[in-house]
Design an enzyme around this catalytic site. Sequence first.
Site, PDB file in Angstrom:
ATOM      1  N   GLN A 298     -21.992 -17.154 -19.871  1.00 59.85           N
ATOM      2  CA  GLN A 298     -22.611 -16.747 -21.126  1.00 59.85           C
ATOM      3  C   GLN A 298     -23.693 -15.677 -20.990  1.00 59.85           C
ATOM      4  OE1 GLN A 298     -23.238 -19.931 -24.088  1.00 59.85           O
ATOM      5  NE2 GLN A 298     -22.160 -21.289 -22.668  1.00 59.85           N
TER       6      GLN A 298
ATOM      7  N   VAL B  84     -16.298 -35.507 -26.931  1.00 58.96           N
ATOM      8  CA  VAL B  84     -17.039 -36.755 -27.101  1.00 58.96           C
ATOM      9  C   VAL B  84     -17.295 -36.995 -28.586  1.00 58.96           C
ATOM     10  CG1 VAL B  84     -19.256 -37.907 -26.689  1.00 58.96           C
ATOM     11  CG2 VAL B  84     -18.085 -36.704 -24.824  1.00 58.96           C
TER      12      VAL B  84
ATOM     13  N   CYS C  71     -31.074 -18.723 -23.874  1.00 56.69           N
ATOM     14  CA  CYS C  71     -31.420 -17.344 -23.537  1.00 56.69           C
ATOM     15  C   CYS C  71     -32.292 -16.713 -24.616  1.00 56.69           C
ATOM     16  CB  CYS C  71     -30.161 -16.507 -23.328  1.00 56.69           C
ATOM     17  SG  CYS C  71     -30.509 -14.888 -22.601  1.00 56.69           S
TER      18      CYS C  71
ATOM     19  N   ASP D  84     -29.082 -27.013 -21.220  1.00 57.39           N
ATOM     20  CA  ASP D  84     -29.547 -26.636 -22.555  1.00 57.39           C
ATOM     21  C   ASP D  84     -29.947 -27.826 -23.411  1.00 57.39           C
ATOM     22  OD1 ASP D  84     -29.106 -24.024 -21.872  1.00 57.39           O
ATOM     23  OD2 ASP D  84     -27.287 -23.772 -23.070  1.00 57.39           O
TER      24      ASP D  84
ATOM     25  N   LYS E 222     -34.016 -22.185 -21.886  1.00 58.13           N
ATOM     26  CA  LYS E 222     -32.649 -22.666 -21.685  1.00 58.13           C
ATOM     27  C   LYS E 222     -31.824 -21.522 -21.097  1.00 58.13           C
ATOM     28  CE  LYS E 222     -33.121 -25.930 -25.515  1.00 58.13           C
ATOM     29  NZ  LYS E 222     -33.253 -27.127 -24.664  1.00 58.13           N
ATOM     30  N   THR E 223     -31.808 -21.452 -19.769  1.00 53.65           N
ATOM     31  CA  THR E 223     -31.108 -20.384 -19.063  1.00 53.65           C
ATOM     32  C   THR E 223     -30.333 -20.964 -17.883  1.00 53.65           C
ATOM     33  OG1 THR E 223     -32.892 -19.910 -17.489  1.00 53.65           O
ATOM     34  CG2 THR E 223     -33.001 -18.792 -19.629  1.00 53.65           C
TER      35      THR E 223
ATOM     36  N   ALA F 231     -30.472 -19.848 -14.932  1.00 54.07           N
ATOM     37  CA  ALA F 231     -31.395 -19.871 -13.798  1.00 54.07           C
ATOM     38  C   ALA F 231     -32.172 -21.182 -13.767  1.00 54.07           C
ATOM     39  CB  ALA F 231     -32.358 -18.689 -13.878  1.00 54.07           C
TER      40      ALA F 231
ATOM     41  N   CYS G 211     -35.689 -15.255 -17.007  1.00 60.34           N
ATOM     42  CA  CYS G 211     -35.111 -14.534 -18.139  1.00 60.34           C
ATOM     43  C   CYS G 211     -35.112 -13.045 -17.803  1.00 60.34           C
ATOM     44  CB  CYS G 211     -35.921 -14.801 -19.404  1.00 60.34           C
ATOM     45  SG  CYS G 211     -35.213 -14.026 -20.876  1.00 60.34           S
TER      46      CYS G 211
END
Length: 457
Positions: A88, A123, A209, A355, A363-364, A366, A398
Site C-alpha cells: 500500500q 470474519v 499513512c 493499523d 499507522k505505517t 515501518a 513516514c
Amino acid sequence: MSHELEDLLKTFEKKGINRRHFFKLMAAAGLVTAVGIYKAKEFSSNAKGKIVIIGGGAAGISMAARLNDWLDEPDITLIDPSDRHFYQPGFTLIASGVYQPDEVWRKQEDCMPSGIKWIKDSVAAIDPNKNQVATKNNGKIAYDFLVLTPGLQTNWEKVEGITQATLGEGNAHSIYDFEGAQKTWKALQEFSKTGGKAIYTDTYTKHKCGGAPKKICLLTDDYTRKQETRDKADLHYYTASKELYDIPFFTPRLLKIYEERNIPINLNVRVKGVDTAAKQVHFEKIETVGEQKVYTPFIEDYDFLHFTPPMSAPDFVREAGLGWTEGKLAADAWVMVDKETLVHKTYPNIVSLGDVAGIPTSKTSAAVRKQVPIAAKNLISLMEGKEPEEKYDGYAACPIVTDYGHVLLCEFNYKKEPEISFPFNLIDTSKEQRAAWWLKVHILKPMYFYGMLNGFA
C-alpha cells in the site's frame, strides 16, 4: 530502476544464492541496515497452542512467518479473504506516475508462509469470552491465542456524496484505494494541462499513512513545475489537525516547503461532504472559543480534489468489545492494547498490532516492522505461561515525498523524538534527502515482499 533489486534477487536465485544469503550480502554492503533487515532466528520455543491470526496484510503475514520460524510445532490458522496482497505505500507512487499498478501487488497465495493453514474467508464476529472466531462461510473457529491484525476499515460513506465505487466522479479522488490511485494519476496529468484550483485534505480520524495527503499535494506541485504549468495551478491543503505535522524535529522544514511552494495550509477543518456535480467541498471549521467549540460550515469550489476518508477499526472489532472504551481512541474502536507489550488489556491471550491497534503512533508498514518481533515474542511468552517482557517504543517512519527525487524521512517514537536509522543518522534528516528517495522508491518495496513478509524485520 525500480525493478533492480527484484531482478537482482531473481538472478542470484538462478545462480544458487538464496534470499537469506542475499540479505546477508546486502547487510554486509551496508544497503539494508536502514530498514533493519535480518532473519530473526534468535530463539525457538516448544510452546504449544492453537493460534488464529485475523488478517493477511503486512502485520498478519509477517506475524505468521515469524511465529512459524520461532515455534517448534506451530499450529497457525490465518483468516483472510483476499486474492491479492498490496504494497500500500506504493499507492502514492502509482498516483504520481512513478510505479505502474502491477508493481505493487502479488498473489496472496504467494505471500502466505508455508506450513500455516489459510482460510480464505471473512470474519463475521469474534467472541473473546469463548475464544471463537465466526467466519462468513466456514463456521466458527476456536483458538487458544488470537493475533488481531485485520487492518482498518475505510468509511467512505462518512463523506456525504462519495462512495468507493464513485471515486473519480466530479474529479474527486483518493489514493487510499488501488483503483483510486490509478484514477488520480490520470487526473493529475490532465490537471497539469488545464490548471485550476486543487484541494487536498486529510481527515479527523487516525488513518493509515498520515503523510499520504501531503505527499500527493507536493508531488502535484512538482509535476506541474516540470510541465511548466505551475502558474496555472492553485493548490490548497486542508487538515483536521491543529498543525500540519506534530513531530517537532521535522515540522519546521515541512512548513517551509509549503511556504516556498505557495501552498496555503488551513487548520482545524473537516470535510463533511462533496458535491461532485457542482465540484464543491463542504467543510466545517472547528474553533474553541472559551470553553466551547464553535462549528462554522463553509464551501469551496475545486477543479481537482484529493480527499482522505475517515477510518476506524472493522465493525466486528467494535461489536466484540475489543476496542478502547474511553479516551481519544474509543470513538473509532481501535483495539485496546498495552502500547508497549501489544497485549490486550482485558484478554491476555490476544495480541494486536498494525493499523487496528489502539496505540499512539502512526499507522505505517515501518511501524509494523518494529511491532512484529515484539508482539511475536510476547505471544510466545504468554504461551509459555510467562509475563510479556518485550516493549515497543512507538517507532514509526513516514517518508514524506517532497518532489520527484527527494524525501523527508521522518522516523520517530512515542515521545515524538527523532529515532533515525543507520545510515540516515549520518546525514541531516531534518531536511529532504535524495538518498531517502532511493530508499523509498527502489529498496523498500522489494524488501517488503522478499524480506518482511518472509519473517525478516
